[in-house]
Design a protein around this motif. Structure first.
Motif, PDB file in Angstrom:
ATOM      1  N   SER A  63       0.856  -1.182   0.000  1.00  0.00           N
ATOM      2  CA  SER A  63       0.000   0.000   0.000  1.00  0.00           C
ATOM      3  C   SER A  63       0.894   1.234   0.000  1.00  0.00           C
ATOM      4  CB  SER A  63      -0.923   0.013   1.223  1.00  0.00           C
ATOM      5  OG  SER A  63      -1.869  -1.027   1.146  1.00  0.00           O
TER       6      SER A  63
ATOM      7  N   TYR B  46       1.191   5.443  -0.061  1.00  0.00           N
ATOM      8  CA  TYR B  46       0.452   6.670   0.273  1.00  0.00           C
ATOM      9  C   TYR B  46       0.611   7.688  -0.854  1.00  0.00           C
ATOM     10  CZ  TYR B  46      -1.227  10.678   2.954  1.00  0.00           C
ATOM     11  OH  TYR B  46      -1.930  11.777   3.386  1.00  0.00           O
TER      12      TYR B  46
ATOM     13  N   PHE C 186      -4.242   5.914   0.651  1.00  0.00           N
ATOM     14  CA  PHE C 186      -3.363   4.794   0.343  1.00  0.00           C
ATOM     15  C   PHE C 186      -3.870   4.069  -0.903  1.00  0.00           C
ATOM     16  CE2 PHE C 186      -2.125   5.405   4.755  1.00  0.00           C
ATOM     17  CZ  PHE C 186      -0.760   5.153   4.712  1.00  0.00           C
TER      18      PHE C 186
END
Length: 334
Positions: free
Chosen positions: A92, A94, A101
């Motif tokens: 994930s 950002y 995310f």
């Protein structure tokens, strides 16, 4: 839930498609028809395949040949000691622009995932495949992401005794439906291989013979194949016998029995039959069971292999009455 048994035209379609996949693979994998047959059986049974042998005998080529035969997505993982679990599953990331995310999938998000030299990665990274192989999903940061279907992992590994390798954990080995050994080709097959690959790569000429959606239909046909009560009793008897054999300190799990039956169904369907015979179970007993079992101290000291023990178990386990009979009401097709 009771599912309708497959129709004769579905069985014929499956057998024909399997034959075309095998024919294409055999243009690349020369002189080893049983190896190709069992590889295709694992594909149709929705299992995962572990290919073990010394370097240079064609493990990765076998995996690539199967992937080329299916018109689906292919993911490739080269396992190394510094590989991280997130390198397989994805991460994930950002995004500063919208302050959210975003999940970026890893190479396991494919129909066919080729893992080259899986036992060169650390046990932590190997274990990242456990959820993928059992539940066909990946959980990252508490969010589960489904994997595409069909989903097949084909992993290669060198013998554990070789330098720089780690033994696969028992839980990881149990996720693989079958372990196959490529072996050295015969002199005639090796000569044919030299002639074919002297100035060309046969994988370049291998074209898909089925789509991923059609393959999903075929795997559903395999699941609906008929297995009589005596055949199921036979599978359970084989698994139970491994748990009490003095030559083994770890017997077959219930998952092993389930996958042995599924593999036997695939072998039966590839043979053009709508029902499973004990011969189908016996054909896959060693590939499906041997890699899951651990030898006892006496077996190791005597030099007895696990495969030999499985063969002895098969020879000593009687076939229940009625297991070899055809299913009433339907004519056998092969």
């Amino acid at each position: 839930m009771v599912h309708a048994l497959p129709a004769s035209d579905e069985i014929a379609d499956l057998a024909e498609t399997a034959a075309r996949i095998r024919a294409g693979m055999e243009t690349v994998i020369t002189g080893r028809p049983d190896l190709v047959r069992h590889t295709v059986a694992v594909l149709l049974a929705e299992g995962h395949l572990l290919i073990e042998d010394v370097p240079g005998v064609g493990k990765t080529t076998l995996a690539k040949a199967l992937a080329h035969a299916i018109d689906g997505t292919v993911g490739r993982i080269q396992f190394t000691p510094d590989l991280l679990p997130s390198d397989l599953t994805g991460v994930s990331v950002y995004r500063q622009a919208d302050q959210q995310f975003e999940f970026r999938p890893g190479p396991v998000f494919a129909n066919v995932v080729i893992g080259d030299e899986i036992n060169r990665a650390s046990p932590k990274t190997q274990s990242a495949l456990l959820e993928c192989m059992q539940e066909a999903q990946v959980t990252v940061d508490g969010v589960s992401h489904p994997l595409p279907r069909p989903f097949l992992v084909i992993a290669t590994q060198n013998p554990v005794e070789m330098e720089g390798t780690y033994a696969l954990p028992e839980a990881q080995r149990d996720r693989f439906m079958a372990r196959l050994h490529v072996g050295y080709p015969s002199a005639a097959a090796e000569l044919e291989m030299l002639e074919r690959q002297e100035d060309a790569d046969p994988l370049g000429d291998l074209r898909p013979v089925t789509t991923s959606s059609h393959l999903q239909h075929l795997t559903a046909v395999v699941r609906r194949l008929h297995a009589s009560a005596p055949v199921k009793q036979y599978v359970v008897a084989l698994a139970s016998a491994t748990r009490s054999d003095p030559m083994l300190r770890l017997g077959a799990s219930p998952r092993a029995a389930i996958q042995l039956l599924r593999g036997a169904k695939a072998i039966a369907a590839m043979s053009g039959r709508d029902h499973v015979l004990p011969d189908d179970v016996q054909e896959l007993a060693v590939p499906v069971l041997a890699h899951r079992l651990l030898p006892s101290t006496d077996a190791r000291l005597s030099g007895r292999t696990v495969a030999e023990t499985v063969q002895s178990v098969v020879a000593a386990t009687p076939v229940p009455a009625g297991a070899a009979a055809h299913r009433p009401g339907r004519r056998a097709t092969g």
